[in-house]
Every structure is written in structure tokens, then in C-alpha cells.
Design an enzyme around this catalytic site. Sequence first.
Site, PDB file in Angstrom:
ATOM      1  N   SER A 263      -2.623  41.471  16.136  1.00  0.00           N
ATOM      2  CA  SER A 263      -3.713  42.015  16.945  1.00  0.00           C
ATOM      3  C   SER A 263      -4.838  40.996  17.083  1.00  0.00           C
ATOM      4  O   SER A 263      -4.877  39.990  16.376  1.00  0.00           O
ATOM      5  CB  SER A 263      -4.234  43.307  16.325  1.00  0.00           C
ATOM      6  OG  SER A 263      -5.173  42.984  15.319  1.00  0.00           O
ATOM      7  N   LYS A 264      -5.762  41.320  17.974  1.00  0.00           N
ATOM      8  CA  LYS A 264      -6.892  40.420  18.221  1.00  0.00           C
ATOM      9  C   LYS A 264      -7.739  40.242  16.967  1.00  0.00           C
ATOM     10  O   LYS A 264      -8.389  39.236  16.788  1.00  0.00           O
ATOM     11  CB  LYS A 264      -7.757  40.958  19.361  1.00  0.00           C
ATOM     12  CG  LYS A 264      -7.095  40.795  20.722  1.00  0.00           C
ATOM     13  CD  LYS A 264      -8.061  41.035  21.868  1.00  0.00           C
ATOM     14  CE  LYS A 264      -7.385  40.671  23.180  1.00  0.00           C
ATOM     15  NZ  LYS A 264      -8.259  40.788  24.339  1.00  0.00           N
ATOM     16  N   ARG A 265      -7.743  41.237  16.117  1.00  0.00           N
ATOM     17  CA  ARG A 265      -8.570  41.160  14.906  1.00  0.00           C
ATOM     18  C   ARG A 265      -7.898  40.385  13.775  1.00  0.00           C
ATOM     19  O   ARG A 265      -8.552  39.962  12.834  1.00  0.00           O
ATOM     20  CB  ARG A 265      -8.923  42.573  14.417  1.00  0.00           C
ATOM     21  CG  ARG A 265     -10.009  43.237  15.233  1.00  0.00           C
ATOM     22  CD  ARG A 265     -10.142  44.698  14.867  1.00  0.00           C
ATOM     23  NE  ARG A 265      -8.869  45.400  15.016  1.00  0.00           N
ATOM     24  CZ  ARG A 265      -8.395  45.832  16.170  1.00  0.00           C
ATOM     25  NH1 ARG A 265      -9.081  45.657  17.274  1.00  0.00           N
ATOM     26  NH2 ARG A 265      -7.230  46.452  16.245  1.00  0.00           N
TER      27      ARG A 265
END
Length: 507
Positions: A263-265
Site C-alpha cells: 500500500s501507499k503507506r
Amino acid sequence: MSEKKIRVRFAPSPTGPLHIGGVRTALYNYLFARKHGGTMILRIEDTDEARFVEGAKEYIIDALKWCGIEFDESIEKGGNYGPYIQSQRQDIYRKYADILVESGNAYYAFDTTEELSKLRSDAEFNKETFTYSSANRGSLNNSENIGVEAAKKLIDDGATYVLRFKTPVNEELIMQDIVRGEVKVNTSTLDDKVIFKSSGMPTYHLANIVDDHLMEISHVIRGEEWLPSMPLHIMLYRAFGWDAPEFAHLPLLLKPTGNGKLSKRDGDKLGFPVFPTEWINPQSGDKSMGYREEGYFPDAFINMLALLGWNAGTEQEVFSMQELISNFSLERVNKSGARFDPDKAKWFNHQYMISKSDDVIAVEFKKILDSKRVDYSNLPLEKIISLVKERANFTKDIWEQSYFFFERPTEYDAKTVKKRWKEDTPITMIGLKEILFNIDDFTSENTESIVKAWIEKKELSMGKIMNAFRLSIVGAGKGPHMFDIISIIGKEETIMRLDNAINIIKR
Ligand code: GLU
């Protein structure tokens, strides 16, 4: 491959920075287009006003440029199928939305947000999920229930509405995906998606297929997260009476553990970038790492991404963009998710580091030296790079491996001193200094043969002398071949460093 002209698009939404999964989608589109002499299009899908993020569009364009992914048609390049940004195509979508209503494939829905959330929470209470579908549309607040005439009257009176797609009942849809093969779904399991919003904007689904049709897209190559949208898209093409493009849904990029989507995180959490270039959040000012800023070469980054979900069917791992283009095929894209491996990413950069010419690396290395205000005017940078790059993954590592060419040691690594600097070492270093002082030709080969002959004649220990010599010149027990080092720093500097070591190092 059919005879039709190959036209593909990368269609990002400017809702934030581009995730590396998005870059891979752009890359596979690009490779496919170039391989088949087709056209590569960049279309910005900005119909979701609520999720629009300032600067994201510019970020995407800039990041793809850094990657070397080029477009034939785009906002910047223009083209015969523009505008290439959906917010400027609003009138087009309105017209096509109306066509769907007229043909009975879409209907007006007046249900308010409150009504819908009540239906949702009631369903949840009964441990069910509410979907707006063929099963219940007849009892909800829409033109299917109240009739078209009544709906038109409401609209004339100023009621706000959305348009929903009227999904056919109980039909077995059989679709083809180039990566996944046959995909089957029964239409009764699908909901009646909103295709046109009360704001006058289409939703992603309508805008996407209208544009793919008008832009004559031959192949839709996109991430697996869009696979659930394929049935609706196929039904929309059919409703308009248009031929659908071919579809290829690419496997997900997985976390290094293999558990779940990257994910982006994850990047900042796990210590590696998930964005091609650094992203600064316009609201919070928070920075997220980028491959560019971490020191990756764009070609190494692209090579690494190309192999996440595709392989050439051989053992080869290092591919130039040209080689990727000639080897690429959608048929060799994997179905299963591709686990991202941060160490492998570094390995790729290392492969490019050792194969790049030293003058190319010198350009980047000079920037690092300049930022450290290091004087390199009398030193052969390219030669230094060639001696140490085998031990470097990134240009910044070259400094770690070579700082002693530029700076005389002022301290000496304590562990190495303990191990390598014995009671009699100062005496032998004085002897070594004298030998070196009398050598005029200070090339690596010449100093090496004279020093080695001296060691043998004196019956000294080669290891002991060379280790103490290294400690004196480098300040630590590391670095390339000693005689290469002294040929670069020169006689005067070598003598000076030996003198310093003899005077400073205390056991
Ligand atoms: N705008 C969509 C996205 O953000 C495009 C999906 C597609 O390629 O159809 O990924």
C-alpha cells in the site's frame, strides 16, 4: 495479434502520488505499445472532485518522465483525440449518459444520501449488505419504480438525481482477459452502479469507457483492482453497441512478506520507497521517499518493476528498455501477485552501477562532492569510481567507499589499530616511507613491485606491513588495492600520511 491498430492508455486519477504499481501499469502499456508499433496515451481521469489532490497531476507527469516512459498523446503532447483530461470532456459524457437513459440502459435515481445510509445501516443490523440492484430497484426512489414521466416531473421541479446503470437480470456474462483467461459472472450478483453524479460529472465507469471508445483504445491494460469493474464496462460497451477493447488485468504488487497488497503507506513504514519520486503532501507537508531521491537509476528502477509480474521465460534479469520492449508480451504476465523485494531493488541498482561508464557516474558523484564542499580538482574521479563501484549500490555509497582519496585521515579506526598496529610497526613504516620516498615512477605496478621486493628482502611479513600501511593511508582497514590508492593520492600525500600515522597512532 489482431490486425487492429494498437492504441493503449495509462489513465491515472490525480488523487495523490503515483504508487509503483501504477508505474508498472504505465510501463507494461508502454512496452506493449512500443513492441507493436502502437500509440501510448496519457489520460488524466479527474472526475472525482472530492478526491482531487493539488499537485498530483504534475507529480504523475514528472515522475513518468523520470522513468523514461514516453507518451505519444497527452495533455502536453496533444493529439487528435483530446482533450486528454476528463474534466474538460464533461459535455461529451452528458451526451452519452442521455443515450443510455433513452435506450433504457440507465435510470434516474433520487434516493438521498440519508436514505441510502439508513438502508445500509438497516442491512448491517441484520448482518446483511445493502446493494442497489435489480433485486430491489423496483422499490427504491427511482424512475424504474415511479415511472419515467413522474421522474421527469421531479427533475423539472429541481430534484437532484444520479443516473444508475440498469444491470440485466440473471445473465451469465462470459468475458476474456488476456492474463486471466475466461472470467464468468452472473449479472444478478452485480449492483446498479452510479454512472452520472448529481454534480453533473460522470463517475469513473462512464467516463472511462466513453473515452476508451472515443480514443479508439484497443487494449485496456490495468491493475487487478479494476477486475471487478470489467463486467460493468463490458455491459456498458454492449449497451452503446460498441465493440469492447481487449482487457488485461495485471497482478497486484504484494508486501515483501507476501501478505497483502503493497500500500501507499507501506513505504515509509517498511523503510523503502513506494513512490517513483519524492512526494510532499500539500496539506500536511509530510515527505514520502522516492526512488529518484534514494539514488536509484531510472533504468534500474524500471528494470526491477518490469520483472514484478512478468518474465521473459529465460534466466535473464538485466534488460535495457529496448530489450524489455522486444521481449515483452502480455501472455507472459503472471496471474498471481508479485512480491516486492527491497533487496532485489538494490541489487538491480548495483547491476546498473557496475555496467554504467565511470564518466556517467562521475556527473552524479560530483554533485555529492560539491554538496560536501570537497576539493577534487586534482584527483581523477573516474579512476576512483572505477576502483570502488564494485562495492556500491548507489552513487552515495561511492563516497563511503572513497572518502579517503579526498581527505587525509585524522583519526584511525580503534579496532583496526588494536589488531594491526604492533610495537614494531612504527619502525617498519619508517622503512616503508624511505623506500617510497626514493621511487620516482609512482604508478601502482612500479610501487607494488619495489615495495614487495623490499618486504621479501627484509624477510618481513607481507600481511603485517600491508595492513599497517592501509591503516596509515585510509584510517581504517578497508578500501581498494593499496598501490592503486597511493598512485592516485601521489607520493607527497602518501609520505605525509605515513608520517602522521607514525606520529599519531598510539597503541
Ligand atoms: N483512473 C483509474 C485509475 O486511477 C483508471 C483505471 C483504468 O485503467 O481503467 O487507476
